[in-house]
Write an enzyme that holds these catalytic residues in place. Structure first.
Site, PDB file in Angstrom:
ATOM      1  N   CYS A   1       3.697  -2.848  16.083  1.00 21.03           N
ATOM      2  CA  CYS A   1       3.178  -1.531  16.442  1.00 21.03           C
ATOM      3  C   CYS A   1       2.848  -0.797  15.149  1.00 21.03           C
ATOM      4  O   CYS A   1       3.598  -0.878  14.177  1.00 21.03           O
ATOM      5  CB  CYS A   1       4.216  -0.747  17.263  1.00 21.03           C
ATOM      6  SG  CYS A   1       3.701   0.913  17.701  1.00 21.03           S
TER       7      CYS A   1
ATOM      8  N   LEU B   1       1.081   2.993  13.562  1.00 18.74           N
ATOM      9  CA  LEU B   1       0.668   4.360  13.878  1.00 18.74           C
ATOM     10  C   LEU B   1       0.454   5.148  12.595  1.00 18.74           C
ATOM     11  O   LEU B   1       1.252   5.061  11.660  1.00 18.74           O
ATOM     12  CB  LEU B   1       1.731   5.067  14.737  1.00 18.74           C
ATOM     13  CG  LEU B   1       1.554   6.585  14.916  1.00 18.74           C
ATOM     14  CD1 LEU B   1       0.390   6.866  15.870  1.00 18.74           C
ATOM     15  CD2 LEU B   1       2.826   7.234  15.416  1.00 18.74           C
TER      16      LEU B   1
ATOM     17  N   ARG C   1      -8.031   9.441   9.299  1.00 19.49           N
ATOM     18  CA  ARG C   1      -9.340   9.494   8.636  1.00 19.49           C
ATOM     19  C   ARG C   1      -9.212   9.882   7.168  1.00 19.49           C
ATOM     20  O   ARG C   1     -10.080  10.556   6.608  1.00 19.49           O
ATOM     21  CB  ARG C   1     -10.288  10.454   9.374  1.00 19.49           C
ATOM     22  CG  ARG C   1     -10.506  10.112  10.833  1.00 19.49           C
ATOM     23  CD  ARG C   1     -11.548  11.016  11.454  1.00 19.49           C
ATOM     24  NE  ARG C   1     -12.854  10.811  10.823  1.00 19.49           N
ATOM     25  CZ  ARG C   1     -13.727   9.854  11.157  1.00 19.49           C
ATOM     26  NH1 ARG C   1     -13.421   9.002  12.128  1.00 19.49           N
ATOM     27  NH2 ARG C   1     -14.879   9.736  10.528  1.00 19.49           N
TER      28      ARG C   1
ATOM     29  N   TYR D   1      -5.087   6.249   5.153  1.00 20.93           N
ATOM     30  CA  TYR D   1      -3.694   5.809   5.248  1.00 20.93           C
ATOM     31  C   TYR D   1      -3.526   4.648   6.232  1.00 20.93           C
ATOM     32  O   TYR D   1      -2.628   3.820   6.066  1.00 20.93           O
ATOM     33  CB  TYR D   1      -2.802   6.977   5.673  1.00 20.93           C
ATOM     34  CG  TYR D   1      -2.657   8.038   4.611  1.00 20.93           C
ATOM     35  CD1 TYR D   1      -1.844   7.831   3.502  1.00 20.93           C
ATOM     36  CD2 TYR D   1      -3.337   9.238   4.702  1.00 20.93           C
ATOM     37  CE1 TYR D   1      -1.715   8.797   2.520  1.00 20.93           C
ATOM     38  CE2 TYR D   1      -3.214  10.217   3.735  1.00 20.93           C
ATOM     39  CZ  TYR D   1      -2.405   9.985   2.645  1.00 20.93           C
ATOM     40  OH  TYR D   1      -2.280  10.949   1.671  1.00 20.93           O
TER      41      TYR D   1
ATOM     42  N   LYS E   1      -5.579   2.073   6.699  1.00 24.73           N
ATOM     43  CA  LYS E   1      -5.875   0.827   5.980  1.00 24.73           C
ATOM     44  C   LYS E   1      -4.791   0.502   4.971  1.00 24.73           C
ATOM     45  O   LYS E   1      -4.527  -0.682   4.699  1.00 24.73           O
ATOM     46  CB  LYS E   1      -7.229   0.937   5.305  1.00 24.73           C
ATOM     47  CG  LYS E   1      -8.392   0.956   6.278  1.00 24.73           C
ATOM     48  CD  LYS E   1      -9.726   0.996   5.568  1.00 24.73           C
ATOM     49  CE  LYS E   1     -10.865   0.998   6.567  1.00 24.73           C
ATOM     50  NZ  LYS E   1     -12.190   1.061   5.912  1.00 24.73           N
TER      51      LYS E   1
ATOM     52  N   GLU F   1      -0.009  -7.993  16.628  1.00 18.12           N
ATOM     53  CA  GLU F   1       0.313  -8.313  18.020  1.00 18.12           C
ATOM     54  C   GLU F   1      -0.672  -7.637  18.953  1.00 18.12           C
ATOM     55  O   GLU F   1      -1.048  -6.482  18.763  1.00 18.12           O
ATOM     56  CB  GLU F   1       1.744  -7.864  18.327  1.00 18.12           C
ATOM     57  CG  GLU F   1       2.233  -8.251  19.718  1.00 18.12           C
ATOM     58  CD  GLU F   1       3.676  -7.857  19.948  1.00 18.12           C
ATOM     59  OE1 GLU F   1       4.107  -7.848  21.108  1.00 18.12           O
ATOM     60  OE2 GLU F   1       4.370  -7.550  18.947  1.00 18.12           O
TER      61      GLU F   1
ATOM     62  N   SER G   1      -4.523  -0.957  20.303  1.00 14.81           N
ATOM     63  CA  SER G   1      -5.106   0.279  20.824  1.00 14.81           C
ATOM     64  C   SER G   1      -6.545   0.397  20.339  1.00 14.81           C
ATOM     65  O   SER G   1      -7.007  -0.374  19.485  1.00 14.81           O
ATOM     66  CB  SER G   1      -4.287   1.486  20.369  1.00 14.81           C
ATOM     67  OG  SER G   1      -4.290   1.596  18.958  1.00 14.81           O
TER      68      SER G   1
ATOM     69  N   SER H   1     -12.389  -2.916  10.594  1.00 20.09           N
ATOM     70  CA  SER H   1     -12.883  -2.373   9.329  1.00 20.09           C
ATOM     71  C   SER H   1     -12.153  -2.994   8.139  1.00 20.09           C
ATOM     72  O   SER H   1     -12.779  -3.313   7.106  1.00 20.09           O
ATOM     73  CB  SER H   1     -12.711  -0.853   9.328  1.00 20.09           C
ATOM     74  OG  SER H   1     -13.114  -0.292   8.097  1.00 20.09           O
TER      75      SER H   1
END
Length: 482
Positions: free
Chosen positions: A346, A348, A355, A358, A360, A380, A384, A393
């Protein structure tokens, strides 16, 4: 009721005593004029004796029920026009007729009320209404046009001490009349809402936290998170940005911040460059913190299902440091023992840091750990929507960077995977999306599109190297058993 009795003879009194009282439709005497007491054959003594006997008979009949007295306009000879009706007992046709008449009367009355209601819309205001309007206008004129300096200071002090937790001071902002109307409407709305809750018309399961106060930010949530019911029904949560404890009010948060000693996440700091740090947190050692982190992440992730079973996972928390502490930027989790070589379970990035590069950085750090472990990793599934965009990207940048530095003539997917720690399936899907993979004469060829590489180099130059991971700043050894 009062009844008048005429003198009767003994024979008539005896007959009246034996027979029940007659109905008004009968021929029983109803007044003194119906009795003939002027008969010449009866002497005075006999008439007195008859009067005495009549009084005795009346006293004997006092226990019997009194007869109904009808109005003078009542017509005793009126009969029902329906054949076979004796006009004494209410029958079906009489009750139906009466019910129909009652319905017609009610319908007529309702029409009249509607006509009156429509007519009053176009009527001029009454004198009472005009006097009430003038009274309200005078009450509104009495209020002060502006707040005094002391009142302004009082309002500012109340706002600073209580914030958004309590209702602001409303005195002297509007007239007393309008303030009283507002209080009544507020109390009535509260009572109606409480009645709906007691009746079960407001489902408790539909409660959703709308906003959270996180540090100096107030964030709107995107999805439902399974916080305890007593907190979820509030609509707004207050969180400590260091220990991630959630609270009900601003006052509780302020008291907690005065006592909280945490200034960074628990666990070991395994990376630091500038003001960016990454902490490795074991879900077994710091269970409460990891559970709170998962509940927080579910507010912004749709496919997340891990909330409380955090012991088999490691959490890598990225922070940005300043003079107040290390503020949460984002995190990713991974299994301690993954049989499918997933390097991310997971991931987040907090909404206030989106934008900005952070995301990447988190993805690059997860692949850096895979390189140290000498494994090929992959996130995994399912990802989302925002996660899928970020990963595509990142894979594009990794492949273009590798092709820009590659000087040979033959290239293989396996070599790219070993060099970048990216799964071959992800490499092939990225090459296909970039239209750089072709099938010619029984062989798969990788086309080196210089236009895409030039565009990537221009973006890299414009972006700079501030939001990149430096492998030399990592101080970490793989945990045992992985």
């Amino acid at each position: 009721m009062f009844f008048s009795f005429a003198p009767l003879d003994l024979k008539q009194a005896a007959n009246q005593d034996e027979s029940p009282p007659r109905t008004p439709t009968g021929n029983a005497p109803s007044s003194e004029s119906d009795i003939d007491v002027s008969s010449p054959n009866i002497s005075l003594d006999e008439s007195l004796a008859k009067e005495l006997s009549l009084k005795d008979s009346v006293s004997d009949l006092s226990h019997r029920p009194k007869r109904r007295r009808f109005h003078d306009s009542y017509n005793f000879n009126m009969k029902c026009p329906t054949p076979g009706c004796n006009s004494l007992v209410p029958s079906k046709h009489t009750t139906r007729a009466s019910s129909r008449d009652k319905q017609v009367e009610e319908r007529t009355l309702s029409h009249r009320q509607d006509e009156n209601r429509h007519a009053t819309r176009h009527q001029a205001p009454t004198e009472r209404q005009m006097r009430y309007k003038e009274k309200v206008s005078e009450m509104r004129k009495k209020r002060n046009s502006g707040l005094l300096k002391e009142q302004k200071d009082k309002h500012m002090e109340h706002r600073q001490s209580h914030g958004n937790n309590r209702e602001p001071l409303l005195e002297n902002i509007t007239s007393d009349y309008d303030l009283e109307l507002f209080r009544k409407a507020q109390a009535r709305a509260s009572e109606d809402l409480e009645k709906l809750r007691l009746q079960g018309q407001v489902p408790e399961g539909s409660n959703m936290i709308k906003t959270i106060v996180f540090g100096r930010y107030e964030l709107d949530t995107w999805y439902h998170s399974p916080y305890p019911e007593e907190y979820a029904r509030l609509g707004r949560l207050y969180m400590c940005e260091f220990c991630l404890k959630y609270m009900k009010s601003q006052t509780i948060l302020r008291r907690h911040m005065a006592k909280c000693v945490w200034k960074h996440p628990p666990g070991d700091e395994i990376y630091r460059k500038g003001n960016i740090s990454v902490f490795e947190v074991d879900g077994k050692k710091n269970k409460i913190y990891c559970q709170n982190l998962c509940l927080l992440a579910k507010l912004f992730l749709d496919h997340k299902t891990l909330y409380y079973d955090v012991e088999p996972f490691l959490f890598y928390v990225m922070t940005e440091a300043d003079n107040t502490g290390c503020h949460l930027v984002g995190y990713f989790s991974k299994e301690k023992n993954s049989f499918l070589n997933y390097n991310v379970s997971c991931i987040l990035t907090m909404p206030q840091y989106m934008r900005q590069g952070y995301g990447k950085m988190l993805i690059d750090f997860s692949y850096l750990l895979s390189k140290v472990e000498e494994k090929v990793g992959s996130p995994e599934r399912p990802l989302s929507d925002l996660g899928l965009i970020s990963y595509r990207s990142y894979w594009k940048e990794v492949l273009l960077r590798y092709l820009n530095q590659f000087q040979g003539k033959e290239i293989s997917i396996k070599e790219i995977s070993q060099e970048t720690a990216v799964n071959p399936v992800d490499i092939v899907s990225t090459l296909q999306s970039l239209q750089m993979l072709k099938y010619w004469k029984g062989k798969h060829l990788v086309l080196k599109r210089q236009d895409l590489i030039d565009d990537w180099k221009a973006k890299e130059t414009k972006r700079g190297s501030s939001k990149t991971i430096d492998p030399t700043a990592l101080k970490w050894t793989p945990p045992k058993g992985t």
